[in-house]
Every structure is written in C-alpha cells, then in structure tokens.
Design a protein around this motif. Sequence first.
Motif, short mmCIF file in Angstrom:
data_model
loop_
_atom_site.label_atom_id
_atom_site.label_comp_id
_atom_site.label_asym_id
_atom_site.label_seq_id
_atom_site.Cartn_x
_atom_site.Cartn_y
_atom_site.Cartn_z
N ASP A 73 7.78 -51.76 -64.86
CA ASP A 73 7.85 -51.29 -63.48
C ASP A 73 6.44 -51.01 -62.98
N ARG A 74 6.14 -51.56 -61.80
CA ARG A 74 4.84 -51.25 -61.18
C ARG A 74 5.09 -50.20 -60.10
N SER A 75 4.87 -48.95 -60.48
CA SER A 75 5.16 -47.85 -59.57
C SER A 75 3.94 -46.97 -59.32
N LYS A 76 2.79 -47.40 -59.81
CA LYS A 76 1.58 -46.60 -59.64
C LYS A 76 1.20 -46.53 -58.16
N PRO A 77 1.08 -45.34 -57.59
CA PRO A 77 0.68 -45.23 -56.18
C PRO A 77 -0.69 -45.85 -55.96
N SER A 99 -1.27 -51.58 -67.29
CA SER A 99 -0.17 -50.88 -67.96
C SER A 99 -0.44 -50.83 -69.46
N ALA A 100 -0.47 -49.63 -70.01
CA ALA A 100 -0.66 -49.49 -71.46
C ALA A 100 0.52 -50.11 -72.20
N ARG A 101 1.70 -49.98 -71.63
CA ARG A 101 2.89 -50.56 -72.27
C ARG A 101 2.79 -52.08 -72.36
N LEU A 102 2.41 -52.72 -71.26
CA LEU A 102 2.29 -54.18 -71.28
C LEU A 102 1.17 -54.61 -72.21
N ASP A 103 0.09 -53.84 -72.25
CA ASP A 103 -1.02 -54.18 -73.14
C ASP A 103 -0.56 -54.14 -74.60
N ARG A 104 0.23 -53.13 -74.95
CA ARG A 104 0.75 -53.05 -76.33
C ARG A 104 1.68 -54.22 -76.61
N GLN A 127 -6.89 -59.31 -67.47
CA GLN A 127 -7.31 -58.14 -68.26
C GLN A 127 -6.51 -57.99 -69.55
N TYR A 128 -5.37 -58.66 -69.65
CA TYR A 128 -4.54 -58.54 -70.85
C TYR A 128 -4.87 -59.55 -71.93
#
Length: 416
Positions: A73-77, A99-104, A127-128
């Motif tokens: 989810d992209r919810s970052k303001p 996203s740290a989750r997507l990077d992991r 960046q990933y």
Amino acid sequence: MDFARARVMRGILFLAHRVPFPPNRGDKIRAHHLLRHLAQFAPVHVGCFAESDEDRAVEGELAQIAASHCIVDRSKPLVLAGVEAVLAHKPVSLTAFHSARLDRWVRETLALQPIDTIVVFSGQMGQYVPEDYPGRVVIDLCDVDSAKFESYADGGERVWLNRREGRLLAREEERLAGRSDATILISAAEADLFRTRLKTPARANIQVIGNGIDAGFFAPDAVPPAGEISASEGPHFVFTGQMDYRPNEQAALWAIGQLLPVLRRRYPQAQFHVVGRNPTDALKARRNDPGVTIWGEVPDVRPFIAAADCVLAPLLIARGVQNKVLEAMAMARPVLLTPQAATGIAADDATHWLVCEPDALAMAGRFEAMWESGGSADAIGAAARQFVLDHHAWHAMLAPLEHLLAGETAEARDAA
C-alpha cells in the motif's frame, strides 16, 4: 527455441510503481502489456504499489500471471515524503515510493529465486535494484520525468520545488542509465532528449519501445455511443484521462476557458465533456459553465469516445506517447490535438488527425474546416484507425524487448 527466449527462461523480477491491473490509465496500460509480454519468456515475480481499493481488488488477477508477487500500500502522505526527501537529499518521487517492506521482498526474492533479469517500470522503482545484483537490468523510464518537472517550474508552478525535483531526478536518471544494460524510452523524441541530458550518453544503451493499443477492444463497433451525449445536439468534444494529473487538468481548463467559448460562438450547442477519474476542484468548479460536463470516473470510456464528434487533446505539457490519442484513433474518431500531444506518433496532419498549436482561434478554425467539409471527419477517423492497426499493435511494439532481455545489440538484431 531461439537464443533470446533461452536466455531468460529461469526468472524475471518485474518492479512497477503501480499495480498493472486494471489497465485503465496510461502507465498501467503500458505496464500491464509489458508484464504479459514478459510472462511469455519466464516466470515473473512482481513487486508493485497499490493506491486504491480498486488496485487491491485485482490481486487475484495479478496472481494468475505472476509466479509470486508483493503489493505494498502506498499511503505515505506527500508532506511526509517531501520531508524525507529534503533530509535525504533525494527526489520526492523516490521517497514517495520507498518501502522497507518492498525492499526486503526484493532481496528475499533475489536470494530464493533464479532471477536472470530485473525489469524496472518507471524511474521511481530503480532504487530497489541492489548495486551488487549480477544479472541483467532493463529499465523502462517511459519518458524523461526530470524534464517534466523542469517544464512545470518554467511555467511558474512551485518553482523551487519543481526545479529541485527536476535537478535531483536528472541525477537519478543518469545513475539508472549507467546501472542498466538497456534503458527504454517511449519515443525517439524522448530518447533524443534523454541523450542530451546525460553526461556520457555514449555509455548508455538507450532504446525505444513505443506504446501499443488493443484495437479489438478500442474499436468503432465495440460499444454503442453514450446515449446521454448522442441524444443531444452538438457538436460534442471529448477529453479523456486521469484528471488529477496536472497536464490533463491544465489542458481541460484551457479548453474550457479558451477554446470552448470560441467554438460556441460558431456552434452555440457545442459541448465539452471531460471524462476521467479524480477531477480536481478546479475542474469541478467549471461543471456549471455553459456547454461543460465533468463526468468524472466512468465504467467504460469507450462509449464516450464513440459519441464524440471530435476528441480533443490540447495538452500544453506532454511527455512520451498519449494513450488517449491512440484510443480515439483506434475508435475511428477525428482527433484535434497540439504538437505536444502528437509527440511519438508518426501520423500525418490532415490525414490521420488535425494538429494545431494551442491557439483557440486557430484550433477552432481547424475543426470548423473539417466539420463543414462533409465527410472529412469520417475520412480522418477511418484513416486514423488504419494507422493504428498498421503501426501500433502491442505485439509489434514490444517485439524488441525479447532482444533486450537476451542482451543482443540493435546492430546484431538488425544483422540477423
């Protein structure tokens, strides 16, 4: 099996900044067809972002194509992304999609799966790609985002922020061109522009893969015209797109404020229809203007295109190839557009469409000449559809991708 297919049979990692389903906006359409094409060659593992309930609802469709997937989810303001960007000296475009989750997930997938190639869709996702990844990297930038932000600044919009974003994105685009084995742009014009902005363009493998169109779906007899439009007097002008995208909003507001009044002096019943999700407050405020209808999101854009006497694309800022133009052409509608919107489509003025500078009097004159000449509108529409059939089928557009995945050079491909 040829060399290209054999080269990528083990696995592909596909990273996209939006879920490539449903294919209902420009970037999603391209990513959707790119993913389907990649799936012909190898198992594809997909990492992407969701921004709405509609995005989350299509996870099952993605799972049918992807060998594995991760939807974040992209919810970052935007304000938080801006603060992070300033502190990290990075573009907001990158921090907004970090996203740290997507990077992991990316690192775990690369460790556990036999991935030969990483395909990146849109510069935000570069960046990933780990610096130590040994396989091939193919990046589809689509267009030169840094130049887009610079053009916003040149137009006086949030000058400091857009100038900063343009400068830092240009630095990231330079890095990605050096990191990738092939960098894809959507048109020759975008590729030429990108080369001029690189410090060492000779070291970058820059290729062009244009946008295609599903001409069976976007066909003049595929759907009936929208009755709400065809039942009323016109002529009717239709503009489609994601209406919170600044270039689309700007073009629609220009048409409402500048072009439509000129058209209505000649055709008092002329109607301008803005069709697309998320119209901005500025657009909603014009919904009571004479001859203006702001439709917002609709289940299917095709009936509105089919009902158009003329499809407008008066973009003042445009990057890459406009899907809205190809869709209208595929549906055999005459398109009146600016040179900016015509970029990347090698059609001929007065044969396949009407190209005009963004001048209200001149643009209205081009329409009037076509409208008053009897069958000219139908002839242009028919020629437009044939042009799309001949030059913009998706399978033909994506054919060069196979060679890029295989690591073949353009010279070797042409010599084969």
